[in-house]
Design an enzyme around this catalytic site. Structure first.
Site, short mmCIF file in Angstrom:
data_model
loop_
_atom_site.label_atom_id
_atom_site.label_comp_id
_atom_site.label_asym_id
_atom_site.label_seq_id
_atom_site.Cartn_x
_atom_site.Cartn_y
_atom_site.Cartn_z
N GLY A 21 58.13 28.83 -12.56
CA GLY A 21 59.18 29.80 -12.87
C GLY A 21 58.85 30.65 -14.08
N VAL A 47 59.04 29.95 -17.12
CA VAL A 47 58.31 29.23 -18.17
C VAL A 47 56.95 28.75 -17.65
CG1 VAL A 47 58.32 27.07 -19.49
CG2 VAL A 47 60.28 28.58 -19.55
N PHE A 80 59.50 27.95 -26.45
CA PHE A 80 60.35 28.87 -27.22
C PHE A 80 60.16 30.33 -26.82
CE2 PHE A 80 59.97 25.12 -29.97
CZ PHE A 80 61.30 24.88 -30.25
N GLN A 136 72.02 42.34 -33.85
CA GLN A 136 72.40 43.55 -33.11
C GLN A 136 73.65 43.23 -32.29
OE1 GLN A 136 71.52 46.66 -32.91
NE2 GLN A 136 71.51 47.37 -30.80
N GLY A 184 77.13 41.18 -25.45
CA GLY A 184 77.05 39.72 -25.39
C GLY A 184 75.68 39.23 -25.00
N CYS A 204 69.29 30.50 -20.64
CA CYS A 204 69.20 29.41 -21.61
C CYS A 204 70.37 29.28 -22.58
CB CYS A 204 67.92 29.55 -22.41
SG CYS A 204 66.47 29.34 -21.38
N ARG A 225 70.01 36.08 -14.69
CA ARG A 225 70.80 34.86 -14.88
C ARG A 225 71.71 35.01 -16.11
NH1 ARG A 225 66.12 30.39 -14.36
NH2 ARG A 225 65.00 31.97 -15.56
N1 LIG Z 1 63.52 31.18 -18.91
C1 LIG Z 1 63.35 31.08 -20.19
O1 LIG Z 1 63.34 32.07 -20.92
C2 LIG Z 1 63.14 29.74 -20.83
C3 LIG Z 1 62.66 29.67 -22.14
C4 LIG Z 1 62.47 28.44 -22.72
C5 LIG Z 1 62.78 27.29 -22.01
N2 LIG Z 1 63.26 27.37 -20.75
C6 LIG Z 1 63.53 26.13 -20.03
O2 LIG Z 1 62.43 25.88 -19.15
C7 LIG Z 1 62.88 25.27 -17.94
C8 LIG Z 1 62.45 26.11 -16.76
O3 LIG Z 1 63.09 27.35 -16.85
P1 LIG Z 1 62.66 28.57 -15.92
O4 LIG Z 1 63.40 29.75 -16.43
O5 LIG Z 1 61.18 28.64 -15.80
O6 LIG Z 1 63.27 28.09 -14.52
P2 LIG Z 1 62.99 28.73 -13.09
O7 LIG Z 1 64.21 28.48 -12.29
O8 LIG Z 1 62.50 30.12 -13.23
O9 LIG Z 1 61.77 27.88 -12.51
C9 LIG Z 1 61.86 26.54 -12.19
C10 LIG Z 1 60.98 26.28 -10.97
O10 LIG Z 1 60.91 24.88 -10.74
C11 LIG Z 1 60.85 24.66 -9.34
N3 LIG Z 1 61.23 23.27 -9.06
C12 LIG Z 1 62.43 22.68 -9.24
N4 LIG Z 1 62.37 21.39 -8.89
C13 LIG Z 1 61.11 21.15 -8.45
C14 LIG Z 1 60.43 20.02 -7.96
N5 LIG Z 1 61.06 18.83 -7.84
N6 LIG Z 1 59.13 20.15 -7.59
C15 LIG Z 1 58.50 21.32 -7.69
N7 LIG Z 1 59.08 22.45 -8.17
C16 LIG Z 1 60.37 22.36 -8.55
C17 LIG Z 1 61.79 25.68 -8.77
O11 LIG Z 1 61.51 25.95 -7.42
C18 LIG Z 1 61.51 26.88 -9.68
O12 LIG Z 1 60.52 27.74 -9.13
C19 LIG Z 1 64.39 25.12 -18.09
O13 LIG Z 1 64.67 23.84 -18.58
C20 LIG Z 1 64.75 26.16 -19.14
O14 LIG Z 1 65.90 25.81 -19.86
C21 LIG Z 1 63.43 28.57 -20.14
#
Ligand SMILES: NC(=O)c1ccc[n+]([C@@H]2O[C@H](COP(=O)([O-])OP(=O)(O)OC[C@H]3O[C@@H](n4cnc5c(N)ncnc54)[C@H](O)[C@@H]3O)[C@@H](O)[C@H]2O)c1
Length: 484
Positions: free
Chosen positions: A12, A14, A161, A266, A270, A275, A345
């Site tokens: 995803g 991250v 982060f 800024q 909202g 996250c 999101r």
């Molecule tokens: N998006 C951000 O900016 C960000 C920044 C820092 C931390 N995070 C944290 O990182 C984590 C991931 O966030 P994201 O935005 O990348 O999520 P996302 O929804 O973009 O990606 C998650 C991926 O995991 C896959 N997945 C879920 N369960 C699975 C499994 N059992 N086996 C294989 N694949 C599986 C999903 O299909 C999806 O593609 C979260 O905990 C989030 O809080 C996100």
């Protein structure tokens, strides 16, 4: 052990960028990113990546097929890996105990069980997803309860982060890398291995090592502090509108204090994104479970203020448009939760649009990166409306902002995309209904210039004085009374 093979479960926002940068900076390591979604993996292997991040495409193109691979073969990737990142989503629970607040750890647990089921040899399992404090303990529990002879695991916490829209830049030049591990010889060894990977491009002094629990809590606390700053300045913006002060001026004056600093001050419609809201709610839930109601209430207020700000902005639009937007057309500029990403999101745009749709406004929506289908999906989802067909009739998605403003009563800016700043607003005004309004929810436009060409301009945390309006607008000075 020297890490030669990395597996990342979750491709995803991250997992994808993080592992692309690791592959780029560590040509000696083979990085295999896996996901259960076939579509996502197909997109990672295609010309059009599933997520937009400045600079990401170049990194992926350079490494893909060399030492960076994307596939659905989760079992194979786990077997081959020395180190496994868990980067799956941890959304707010929508059911059962903790519904609407606790983080849903079902994906994390499924990963832990899959790793325990198929792993051979010794593995370092790294929790990269954002999780509640002591989640690593649960992962360790699942792994150790299912461990076969000859297999051992070390679980580390290494929260991410990065901020969407600047992910590659953040990964290349992080403020810090945080690694939490068990206090034992094996724990120290695992921390050293992960540190070695980051050391390929991150200086040692930026790599912080802590206990696992401190690391997990630091991630939640960081997001809570960032969100708190946005809510704090937004609370001040409401005071500014009521008193005639200007929130931008207040933010500069406040931010000059070196103890406070100028970043994240800024005012806007909202905060959004996957996250902040989720992690705040999670923190509130943890505090409640630990019987710390005052702590829970304190952080709850940060998310309540965010809701207030979105609603306040939507109400102000309705009030300014003579207390009704029924059947009026509003051109919405921006649907992503921030610029330089296609991610929607928890975007404030969803909430503001849904308020306006409740009032029966017609919305012409334009965003440079968000797919038409995504906007339709967000606005017709059960969480937003009980009447998706009605919403479908009220929204139109445009690929050209100049088309979106035709016959519109107002423009509503909901994302801070740079391109919005340089539009030809005189041209837009000429095809809009009069009086034409512009509501700048991101404070990015030149308001005096807009007033000068004849727009009735509203923004967050500022009320234009009669003198400003007279100076800027000359003949166009509005003849009706303002409802600020
Ligand atoms: N998006 C951000 O900016 C960000 C920044 C820092 C931390 N995070 C944290 O990182 C984590 C991931 O966030 P994201 O935005 O990348 O999520 P996302 O929804 O973009 O990606 C998650 C991926 O995991 C896959 N997945 C879920 N369960 C699975 C499994 N059992 N086996 C294989 N694949 C599986 C999903 O299909 C999806 O593609 C979260 O905990 C989030 O809080 C996100």
């Amino acid at each position: 052990m020297v890490v030669k093979n990395i597996c990342c479960i979750g491709a995803g926002y991250v997992g994808g960028p993080t592992c692309s940068v690791i592959a780029w900076k560590c040509p000696d390591i083979r990085v295999h990113v896996v996901d259960k979604s076939e579509l996502r993996i197909k997109q990672w292997n295609s010309e059009k990546l599933p997520i937009y991040e400045p600079g990401l495409e170049d990194v992926v193109k350079e490494c893909r097929g060399r030492n960076l691979f994307f596939s659905n073969d989760i079992e194979m990737a786990i077997k081959e890996a020395d180190l496994i990142f868990i980067s799956v989503n941890t959304p707010t629970k929508t059911y059962g105990i903790g519904k609407g607040r606790a983080a849903d750890l079902k994906h994390i647990e499924m990963c832990a069980r899959k790793i325990a089921e198929v792993a051979e040899g010794n593995k370092i399992v790294v929790e990269k997803s954002t999780v509640p404090v002591r989640a690593a303990e649960s992962i360790t529990h699942i792994l150790s309860a299912n461990t076969r002879p000859g297999v051992s695991f070390q679980v580390l916490s290494n929260p991410e982060f990065l901020a969407e829209g600047t992910a590659v830049e953040n990964l290349l030049h992080p403020d810090r890398v945080l690694i939490g591990g068990e206090e034992s010889v094996e724990g120290d060894e695992a921390v050293a291995q992960l540190t070695w990977i980051y050391n390929h491009w991150v200086p040692t002094e930026k790599i912080i090592t802590t206990s696992t629990w401190s690391s997990e809590l630091s991630k939640l606390a960081s997001n809570a502090f960032l969100a708190q700053r946005v809510s704090s300045i937004n609370a001040i913006s409401a005071l500014c509108e009521a008193t005639g002060a200007d929130v931008s001026q207040v933010a500069v004056a406040v931010g000059k204090d070196s103890r406070i600093g100028s970043k994240f001050l800024q005012a806007s419609v909202g905060f959004g994104g996957s996250c902040f809201q989720k992690d705040l709610l999670n923190l509130v839930y943890i505090a409640e479970c630990l019987n710390l109601p005052e702590v829970a209430m304190y952080w709850q207020q940060v998310t309540d203020m965010n809701e207030y700000q979105r609603t306040r902005f939507a109400k102000r639009i309705v009030e300014c448009l003579f207390n009704t937007v029924t059947d009026k057309t509003l051109a919405v500029f921006g649907f992503a939760f921030k610029k330089n990403t296609g991610d929607t999101r928890e975007s404030p745009a969803i909430y503001v649009c849904s308020h306006l749709l409740e009032e029966s406004a017609r919305l012409n929506i334009y965003d440079p990166k968000v797919e038409c289908k995504q906007i339709e999906h967000d606005l017709t989802s059960a969480a937003v409306t009980s009447d998706p067909e009605r919403v479908q009739q009220l929204i139109n998605i445009y690929s050209d902002p100049y088309e979106a403003v035709k016959d519109a009563h107002a423009i509503v800016v909901l994302t801070e995309w740079d391109e919005f700043i340089s539009y030809d607003y005189r041209k837009m005004l000429s095809v809009m209904k009069k009086p034409a309004f512009i509501f700048d929810g991101r404070k990015i436009l030149d308001h005096e210039a807009l007033i000068k060409i004849g727009f009735h301009t509203e923004t967050i945390g500022k009320r234009f004085s009669r003198n400003t309006l007279l100076r800027a607008s000359g003949d166009h000075f509005p003849s009706f009374s303002w409802t600020l």
